[in-house]
Design a protein around this motif. Structure first.
Motif, PDB file in Angstrom:
ATOM      1  N   PHE A  24       0.972  -1.166   0.229  1.00  0.00           N
ATOM      2  CA  PHE A  24      -0.018  -0.002   0.139  1.00  0.00           C
ATOM      3  C   PHE A  24       0.863   1.188   0.036  1.00  0.00           C
ATOM      4  CE2 PHE A  24      -2.541  -3.312   1.819  1.00  0.00           C
ATOM      5  CZ  PHE A  24      -3.875  -3.237   1.097  1.00  0.00           C
ATOM      6  N   GLY A  25       1.146   1.847  -1.181  1.00  0.00           N
ATOM      7  CA  GLY A  25       2.178   2.863  -1.360  1.00  0.00           C
ATOM      8  C   GLY A  25       3.602   2.305  -1.114  1.00  0.00           C
ATOM      9  N   ASP A  26       4.225   2.847  -0.047  1.00  0.00           N
ATOM     10  CA  ASP A  26       5.460   2.310   0.421  1.00  0.00           C
ATOM     11  C   ASP A  26       5.644   1.253   1.639  1.00  0.00           C
ATOM     12  OD1 ASP A  26       6.584   4.271  -1.428  1.00  0.00           O
ATOM     13  OD2 ASP A  26       6.825   5.752   0.165  1.00  0.00           O
ATOM     14  N   LYS A  27       4.362   0.878   1.938  1.00  0.00           N
ATOM     15  CA  LYS A  27       4.058  -0.270   3.127  1.00  0.00           C
ATOM     16  C   LYS A  27       4.154  -1.335   2.420  1.00  0.00           C
ATOM     17  CE  LYS A  27       1.314  -1.269   7.159  1.00  0.00           C
ATOM     18  NZ  LYS A  27       0.356  -0.801   7.974  1.00  0.00           N
ATOM     19  N   VAL A  28       4.803  -2.289   2.931  1.00  0.00           N
ATOM     20  CA  VAL A  28       4.444  -3.898   2.569  1.00  0.00           C
ATOM     21  C   VAL A  28       3.676  -4.358   3.610  1.00  0.00           C
ATOM     22  CG1 VAL A  28       5.680  -6.020   2.131  1.00  0.00           C
ATOM     23  CG2 VAL A  28       6.782  -3.684   1.303  1.00  0.00           C
ATOM     24  N   ALA A  29       2.618  -4.806   3.127  1.00  0.00           N
ATOM     25  CA  ALA A  29       1.577  -5.564   3.932  1.00  0.00           C
ATOM     26  C   ALA A  29       1.819  -6.921   3.993  1.00  0.00           C
ATOM     27  CB  ALA A  29      -0.229  -5.244   3.627  1.00  0.00           C
ATOM     28  N   GLY A  52      -1.269  -8.946   8.023  1.00  0.00           N
ATOM     29  CA  GLY A  52      -1.458  -9.238   6.561  1.00  0.00           C
ATOM     30  C   GLY A  52      -2.663 -10.173   6.209  1.00  0.00           C
ATOM     31  N   LYS A  53      -3.492 -10.421   6.862  1.00  0.00           N
ATOM     32  CA  LYS A  53      -4.531 -11.478   6.728  1.00  0.00           C
ATOM     33  C   LYS A  53      -5.615 -10.845   6.025  1.00  0.00           C
ATOM     34  CE  LYS A  53      -5.548 -12.251  11.037  1.00  0.00           C
ATOM     35  NZ  LYS A  53      -4.795 -11.162  11.647  1.00  0.00           N
ATOM     36  N   THR A  54      -6.090  -9.705   6.398  1.00  0.00           N
ATOM     37  CA  THR A  54      -7.192  -9.043   5.482  1.00  0.00           C
ATOM     38  C   THR A  54      -6.387  -8.630   4.236  1.00  0.00           C
ATOM     39  OG1 THR A  54      -8.361  -8.217   7.464  1.00  0.00           O
ATOM     40  CG2 THR A  54      -8.757  -7.094   5.268  1.00  0.00           C
ATOM     41  N   SER A  55      -5.364  -8.286   4.060  1.00  0.00           N
ATOM     42  CA  SER A  55      -4.694  -7.724   2.805  1.00  0.00           C
ATOM     43  C   SER A  55      -4.591  -9.187   1.921  1.00  0.00           C
ATOM     44  CB  SER A  55      -3.595  -7.203   3.095  1.00  0.00           C
ATOM     45  OG  SER A  55      -3.513  -6.064   3.869  1.00  0.00           O
ATOM     46  N   PHE A  56      -4.595 -10.206   2.354  1.00  0.00           N
ATOM     47  CA  PHE A  56      -4.433 -11.330   1.645  1.00  0.00           C
ATOM     48  C   PHE A  56      -5.733 -11.592   0.988  1.00  0.00           C
ATOM     49  CE2 PHE A  56      -4.841 -16.066   1.392  1.00  0.00           C
ATOM     50  CZ  PHE A  56      -3.915 -16.344   0.667  1.00  0.00           C
ATOM     51  N   ARG A  71      -1.006  -2.494  -4.550  1.00  0.00           N
ATOM     52  CA  ARG A  71      -0.307  -3.023  -5.607  1.00  0.00           C
ATOM     53  C   ARG A  71       0.086  -4.682  -5.047  1.00  0.00           C
ATOM     54  NH1 ARG A  71       5.193  -2.862  -7.155  1.00  0.00           N
ATOM     55  NH2 ARG A  71       5.836  -1.417  -5.594  1.00  0.00           N
ATOM     56  N   ILE A  72      -0.164  -5.403  -6.038  1.00  0.00           N
ATOM     57  CA  ILE A  72       0.000  -7.080  -5.996  1.00  0.00           C
ATOM     58  C   ILE A  72       1.120  -7.424  -6.586  1.00  0.00           C
ATOM     59  CG2 ILE A  72      -1.080  -9.196  -5.945  1.00  0.00           C
ATOM     60  CD1 ILE A  72      -3.629  -7.833  -5.646  1.00  0.00           C
ATOM     61  N   GLU A  73       2.124  -8.102  -6.203  1.00  0.00           N
ATOM     62  CA  GLU A  73       2.961  -8.690  -6.972  1.00  0.00           C
ATOM     63  C   GLU A  73       2.993 -10.230  -6.802  1.00  0.00           C
ATOM     64  OE1 GLU A  73       6.525  -6.968  -5.305  1.00  0.00           O
ATOM     65  OE2 GLU A  73       6.174  -4.963  -5.954  1.00  0.00           O
ATOM     66  N   GLY A  74       3.528 -11.017  -7.824  1.00  0.00           N
ATOM     67  CA  GLY A  74       3.337 -12.479  -7.651  1.00  0.00           C
ATOM     68  C   GLY A  74       2.077 -12.865  -8.436  1.00  0.00           C
ATOM     69  N   LEU A 210     -10.898 -18.848   5.862  1.00  0.00           N
ATOM     70  CA  LEU A 210     -11.378 -18.168   7.122  1.00  0.00           C
ATOM     71  C   LEU A 210     -10.431 -17.439   7.722  1.00  0.00           C
ATOM     72  CD1 LEU A 210     -13.366 -18.086   9.501  1.00  0.00           C
ATOM     73  CD2 LEU A 210     -12.529 -20.063  10.167  1.00  0.00           C
ATOM     74  N   VAL A 211     -10.176 -16.138   7.776  1.00  0.00           N
ATOM     75  CA  VAL A 211      -9.493 -15.683   8.639  1.00  0.00           C
ATOM     76  C   VAL A 211     -10.061 -15.159  10.204  1.00  0.00           C
ATOM     77  CG1 VAL A 211      -8.396 -13.152   8.978  1.00  0.00           C
ATOM     78  CG2 VAL A 211      -8.141 -14.469   6.879  1.00  0.00           C
ATOM     79  N   THR A 212      -9.214 -15.523  11.071  1.00  0.00           N
ATOM     80  CA  THR A 212      -9.849 -15.647  12.481  1.00  0.00           C
ATOM     81  C   THR A 212      -8.867 -15.308  13.473  1.00  0.00           C
ATOM     82  OG1 THR A 212     -11.055 -16.595  14.243  1.00  0.00           O
ATOM     83  CG2 THR A 212      -9.917 -18.102  12.797  1.00  0.00           C
TER      84      THR A 212
END
Length: 261
Positions: A24-29, A52-56, A71-74, A210-212
């Motif tokens: 997210f910008g310069d921040k790696v989630a 980083g669970k929600t970002s996933f 931004r997504i890489e991979g 399931l993220v919990t």
């Protein structure tokens, strides 16, 4: 190094993630995540806030075009197809149901909230819509509470009821993958257990991620579980083995035992 603690046979992959990093910008989630999610399994993701669970989940549902600076890489492969190369992103997102921690309802009646997606798919016959609405509300453990006020605004429901309405709306999409992010945060314990029973049944029809933050919820539901910490996936393995102490990284054991997080 990320280690999968189980040596189970190769799974029938519904979702494959390769070298996934999210910024997210310069921040790696999230950085360099590699994992597979099998068809018709409940895949749990645990870890403290900020892991980083929600970002996933946002990456899986391809929300990056709608999220500033994301931004997504991979690679993210859905049924073997690279989601970054799909021509119709909206068609892809219709195959995925998403439930986030706090309810986000449409400014419509209870009935219209659930019938919205089926109508977009071209279903117009009232009897069909009625059946879908009732089935999805029952699965979300909400039918008995709202069956006499289906045409009242969904926003008039309590917070827990609105969250269950969100679940019903996601199920009405008839998704192939259901992404749940802390679905029980606004739901009472008794209703949570009822929804968990439904999720076990839904495993026969779809894949569930399931993220919990409730590690015991992952233990009850997930076939396999991944542990995320500070933007990395520490390890992934069979849930039963992780909770029996068969871990590759002591941080996983410490988190499961509640020593931090």
């Amino acid at each position: 190094m990320v280690v999968e603690v189980s040596t189970s046979p190769k799974i029938n992959e519904k979702l494959v993630v390769r070298d996934l990093s999210i910024r997210f910008g310069d921040k790696v989630a999230l950085r360099n995540v590699n994992l597979e999610v099998a068809e018709n399994e409940i895949f749990g993701i645990i870890g403290p806030a900020g892991s980083g669970k929600t970002s996933f989940l946002r990456a899986i549902s391809r929300m990056d075009p709608f999220t500033p600076n994301m931004r997504i890489e991979g690679e993210i492969l859905f049924d073997g197809r690279d989601t970054s190369k799909l021509r119709n992103l909206y068609a892809y997102r219709r195959r995925i149901g998403v439930v986030f921690p706090l309810p986000v309802g449409l400014p419509l009646s209870v009935y219209q909230n659930v019938a919205f997606s089926p109508k977009l798919r071209g279903i117009r016959k009232k009897s069909q819509l009625d059946e879908i609405v009732e089935r999805c509300l029952r699965r979300a453990a909400l039918w008995d509470e709202v069956k006499d006020r289906l045409h009242a605004l969904g926003s008039l429901l309590s917070g827990g009821q609105q969250q269950r309405l969100t679940i019903a709306r996601a199920l009405a999409q008839d998704p192939e993958i259901l992404l749940l992010d802390e679905f029980s945060i606004a739901v009472d314990p008794v209703t949570t257990m009822r929804i968990e029973d439904v999720l076990k049944e839904l495993r026969e029809e779809m894949t569930i991620v399931l993220v919990t933050n409730l590690v015991q919820q992952a233990r009850r539901l997930a076939d396999r579980t991944a542990f995320f910490l500070t933007g990395e996936m520490v390890e992934v393995g069979k849930t039963s083995e992780l909770f029996e102490g068969q871990v590759a990284d002591k941080r996983t054991q410490e988190y499961i035992e509640g020593r931090f997080g």
